[in-house]
Design a protein around this motif. Structure first.
Motif, PDB file in Angstrom:
ATOM      1  N   ASP A  48       0.800  -1.227   0.000  1.00 58.45           N
ATOM      2  CA  ASP A  48       0.000   0.000   0.000  1.00 58.45           C
ATOM      3  C   ASP A  48       0.834   1.279   0.000  1.00 58.45           C
ATOM      4  O   ASP A  48       0.477   2.256  -0.642  1.00 58.45           O
ATOM      5  N   SER A  49       1.955   1.298   0.756  1.00 59.06           N
ATOM      6  CA  SER A  49       2.675   2.567   0.923  1.00 59.06           C
ATOM      7  C   SER A  49       3.814   2.743  -0.087  1.00 59.06           C
ATOM      8  O   SER A  49       4.554   3.716   0.004  1.00 59.06           O
ATOM      9  N   LEU A  50       3.954   1.817  -1.026  1.00 56.00           N
ATOM     10  CA  LEU A  50       5.091   1.900  -1.957  1.00 56.00           C
ATOM     11  C   LEU A  50       5.129   3.242  -2.690  1.00 56.00           C
ATOM     12  O   LEU A  50       4.099   3.753  -3.107  1.00 56.00           O
ATOM     13  N   ARG A  51       6.318   3.793  -2.786  1.00 53.60           N
ATOM     14  CA  ARG A  51       6.518   5.024  -3.564  1.00 53.60           C
ATOM     15  C   ARG A  51       7.517   4.757  -4.659  1.00 53.60           C
ATOM     16  O   ARG A  51       8.536   4.099  -4.436  1.00 53.60           O
ATOM     17  N   LEU A  52       7.229   5.236  -5.867  1.00 52.22           N
ATOM     18  CA  LEU A  52       8.209   5.140  -6.947  1.00 52.22           C
ATOM     19  C   LEU A  52       9.476   5.882  -6.541  1.00 52.22           C
ATOM     20  O   LEU A  52       9.407   6.826  -5.761  1.00 52.22           O
ATOM     21  N   PHE A  53      10.606   5.473  -7.089  1.00 53.45           N
ATOM     22  CA  PHE A  53      11.816   6.200  -6.743  1.00 53.45           C
ATOM     23  C   PHE A  53      12.099   7.350  -7.706  1.00 53.45           C
ATOM     24  O   PHE A  53      13.148   7.967  -7.634  1.00 53.45           O
ATOM     25  N   GLN A 150       6.126 -16.843   7.284  1.00 50.98           N
ATOM     26  CA  GLN A 150       7.151 -16.381   6.340  1.00 50.98           C
ATOM     27  C   GLN A 150       6.437 -15.849   5.098  1.00 50.98           C
ATOM     28  O   GLN A 150       5.569 -16.525   4.539  1.00 50.98           O
ATOM     29  N   LEU A 151       6.817 -14.660   4.699  1.00 48.59           N
ATOM     30  CA  LEU A 151       6.218 -14.133   3.469  1.00 48.59           C
ATOM     31  C   LEU A 151       7.283 -13.410   2.657  1.00 48.59           C
ATOM     32  O   LEU A 151       8.367 -13.117   3.165  1.00 48.59           O
ATOM     33  N   HIS A 152       6.975 -13.196   1.419  1.00 47.15           N
ATOM     34  CA  HIS A 152       7.897 -12.519   0.499  1.00 47.15           C
ATOM     35  C   HIS A 152       7.326 -11.131   0.207  1.00 47.15           C
ATOM     36  O   HIS A 152       6.132 -10.876   0.465  1.00 47.15           O
ATOM     37  N   THR A 153       8.170 -10.267  -0.365  1.00 47.27           N
ATOM     38  CA  THR A 153       7.707  -8.942  -0.812  1.00 47.27           C
ATOM     39  C   THR A 153       6.344  -9.028  -1.492  1.00 47.27           C
ATOM     40  O   THR A 153       5.490  -8.158  -1.289  1.00 47.27           O
ATOM     41  N   VAL A 154       6.137 -10.077  -2.314  1.00 46.25           N
ATOM     42  CA  VAL A 154       4.899 -10.156  -3.103  1.00 46.25           C
ATOM     43  C   VAL A 154       3.667 -10.334  -2.220  1.00 46.25           C
ATOM     44  O   VAL A 154       2.548 -10.074  -2.674  1.00 46.25           O
ATOM     45  N   ASN A 155       3.846 -10.777  -0.958  1.00 50.26           N
ATOM     46  CA  ASN A 155       2.685 -11.001  -0.081  1.00 50.26           C
ATOM     47  C   ASN A 155       2.486  -9.868   0.924  1.00 50.26           C
ATOM     48  O   ASN A 155       1.512  -9.866   1.666  1.00 50.26           O
ATOM     49  N   TYR A 156       3.442  -8.923   0.993  1.00 53.16           N
ATOM     50  CA  TYR A 156       3.356  -7.863   1.996  1.00 53.16           C
ATOM     51  C   TYR A 156       2.394  -6.772   1.539  1.00 53.16           C
ATOM     52  O   TYR A 156       2.471  -6.323   0.390  1.00 53.16           O
ATOM     53  N   ARG A 157       1.478  -6.356   2.413  1.00 51.55           N
ATOM     54  CA  ARG A 157       0.551  -5.274   2.047  1.00 51.55           C
ATOM     55  C   ARG A 157       0.711  -4.043   2.943  1.00 51.55           C
ATOM     56  O   ARG A 157       0.864  -2.927   2.458  1.00 51.55           O
ATOM     57  N   CYS A 158       0.639  -4.231   4.288  1.00 47.77           N
ATOM     58  CA  CYS A 158       0.660  -3.072   5.180  1.00 47.77           C
ATOM     59  C   CYS A 158       0.978  -3.503   6.615  1.00 47.77           C
ATOM     60  O   CYS A 158       0.794  -4.669   6.965  1.00 47.77           O
ATOM     61  N   PRO A 159       1.433  -2.542   7.459  1.00 50.23           N
ATOM     62  CA  PRO A 159       1.808  -2.882   8.834  1.00 50.23           C
ATOM     63  C   PRO A 159       0.642  -3.438   9.648  1.00 50.23           C
ATOM     64  O   PRO A 159       0.859  -4.219  10.576  1.00 50.23           O
ATOM     65  N   ALA A 160      -0.591  -3.057   9.321  1.00 52.39           N
ATOM     66  CA  ALA A 160      -1.737  -3.527  10.114  1.00 52.39           C
ATOM     67  C   ALA A 160      -1.786  -5.058  10.141  1.00 52.39           C
ATOM     68  O   ALA A 160      -2.283  -5.656  11.101  1.00 52.39           O
ATOM     69  N   ASP A 161      -1.264  -5.694   9.099  1.00 50.12           N
ATOM     70  CA  ASP A 161      -1.272  -7.171   9.054  1.00 50.12           C
ATOM     71  C   ASP A 161      -0.385  -7.776  10.135  1.00 50.12           C
ATOM     72  O   ASP A 161      -0.432  -8.979  10.377  1.00 50.12           O
ATOM     73  N   PHE A 162       0.464  -6.939  10.784  1.00 53.24           N
ATOM     74  CA  PHE A 162       1.400  -7.465  11.777  1.00 53.24           C
ATOM     75  C   PHE A 162       1.112  -6.925  13.174  1.00 53.24           C
ATOM     76  O   PHE A 162       1.856  -7.189  14.099  1.00 53.24           O
ATOM     77  N   ALA A 163       0.061  -6.139  13.282  1.00 55.73           N
ATOM     78  CA  ALA A 163      -0.250  -5.544  14.585  1.00 55.73           C
ATOM     79  C   ALA A 163      -0.779  -6.627  15.520  1.00 55.73           C
ATOM     80  O   ALA A 163      -1.552  -7.486  15.120  1.00 55.73           O
ATOM     81  N   GLY A 164      -0.365  -6.572  16.779  1.00 61.77           N
ATOM     82  CA  GLY A 164      -0.893  -7.509  17.759  1.00 61.77           C
ATOM     83  C   GLY A 164      -2.235  -7.007  18.271  1.00 61.77           C
ATOM     84  O   GLY A 164      -2.720  -5.966  17.827  1.00 61.77           O
TER      85      GLY A 164
END
Ligand code: FAD
Length: 363
Positions: A48-53, A150-164
């Motif tokens: 979600d937060s990706l920014r072009l360089f 375990q996940l790869h870049t392709v599965n990462y979306r946002c920090p909320a997925d890791f919130a306790g």
């Protein structure tokens, strides 16, 4: 049923669209076969937060400038998807979405492309299938023992997925290890670190090499262009973009780094059931590991042509496959042209491929 055309383009991401633009200019008949149901290539799946360089105006395909994203210089992935969707429509490119190519084979004087929706016979093929569908994770001792996620870049979306659950004290927060010293690793580690809901450990094989803060993708493209010119003129290799550094300090990366939340540890020696252990015996507990460890080219559909070379690449002269002059490869990485796997860089090799095919078909 077998359909006929001059050129089949396999893949409808940015490289496939750039190929289509230049094939049209050459007056060739072609079709673009794309496995994804919607336009945008791999940009549809980035976090979600990706920014072009690079700023928008330095991220354009041939013929049409990418409009600026309101409120920011470096656009997000959604802006690129909108741009590519519009590009496809604007030029009326014949893209068949939702069509997966299974195999490309030689057949007499042409190439036959087999898909899950029938067969195409063409006089040339341009493969532009990218790397996103082939995430790479290195073989690390103990990887199979780790019981966390375990996940790869392709599965990462946002920090909320890791919130306790709820506001946990620091010691009880989720612990995430991000592996990888490139732009993806730095941006994802920064994303998690700035969010603050998880403890983040960033791990890189060698110390991270940030580009100077005032350098963005424009400078990277200039370096790639200088290298191409030097090689063309026989002046030797001036070094690719890697000679400048690995990580573009886009604003979130800079913010996390300047706040002291983005310091990297060296690579761990092995994974354990509960985390990672370093050579000095130290151990970090982890709930999840995000592998930002790169990709391999998606070339399985070309296997029947028997062209696979070292590291899974196909040997090329420019974009043309050395062992099959009717096949061109576009995107993937610098081995198919300097900066070929970037938005602004794919235009030139796409033009060269289309010209080469026009010559071949004219003979
Ligand atoms: P893709 O976008 O992956 O498109 C390939 C297409 O082929 C897809 O639509 C797919 O469905 C289709 N396909 C695959 N296999 C088949 C098959 N067998 N049959 C039919 N269709 C198939 N570049 C920049 O210029 N600026 C940046 O800031 C930038 N940031 C990046 C950040 C990240 C995290 C990554 C991973 C890359 C970034 N890049 C950036 C690099 C580059 O622009 C992308 O990798 C780009 O998406 C590559 O485009 P492509 O068309 O080659 O491949």
């Amino acid at each position: 049923m077998t359909r006929h055309t001059d050129v089949v383009v396999v893949g409808g991401g940015q490289a496939g669209l750039a190929a289509g633009y230049h094939l049209r200019r050459q007056g060739l008949d072609f079709v673009v076969l794309d496995a994804d149901p919607a336009p945008g290539g791999s940009w549809q799946y980035m976090w979600d937060s990706l920014r072009l360089f690079s700023p928008a105006e330095h991220s354009s395909l041939p013929g049409r400038l990418m409009p600026a994203q309101p409120g920011g210089t470096c656009p997000g992935a959604g802006h690129v998807v909108a741009y590519l969707s519009d590009y496809e429509k604007r030029y009326g490119l014949p893209v068949q979405h939702g069509t997966r190519v299974d195999a490309v084979r030689r057949d007499g004087g042409g190439l036959v492309t087999e898909t899950d929706d029938g067969t195409w016979r063409a006089r040339a093929v341009i493969s532009t299938t990218g790397t996103w569908s082939r995430p790479f994770v290195p073989a690390v001792p103990g990887r199979g023992l780790f019981t966390g996620r375990q996940l790869h870049t392709v599965n990462y979306r946002c920090p909320a997925d890791f919130a306790g659950p709820g506001d946990l004290p620091a010691g009880d927060r989720r612990s995430v290890i991000v592996v990888g010293g490139g732009n993806s690793g730095a941006q994802i580690a920064a994303d998690l670190a700035l969010d603050g809901n998880a403890e983040v450990t960033w791990v890189t094989r060698r110390p991270p090499r940030f580009l100077p803060d005032d350098i963005d993708g424009r400078a990277l493209f200039d370096v790639a262009t200088a290298r191409r010119r030097a090689l063309e003129q026989g002046d030797g290799d001036t070094g690719g973009v890697a000679s400048l550094g690995d990580i573009v300090a886009v604003p979130p990366v800079r913010a996390a780094r300047d706040a002291g939340r983005l310091s990297a540890k060296p690579m761990f020696a092995r994974l354990t059931a509960t985390g990672a252990r370093w050579a000095d015996g130290s151990h970090i507990r982890a709930d999840a590991i995000v592998w930002c460890t790169g990709f391999r080219p998606a070339l399985a559909h070309l296997a029947p042509l028997g062209l696979r070379g070292p590291r899974g690449h196909i040997a090329t002269d420019g974009t043309r496959a050395l062992g099959e002059p009717r096949l061109h490869l576009l995107g993937y990485g610098d081995w198919t042209g300097p900066a070929s796997a970037t938005l602004i860089g794919v235009g030139r090799p796409a033009r060269d491929a289309a010209r080469d095919i026009a010559r071949l078909l004219g003979d």
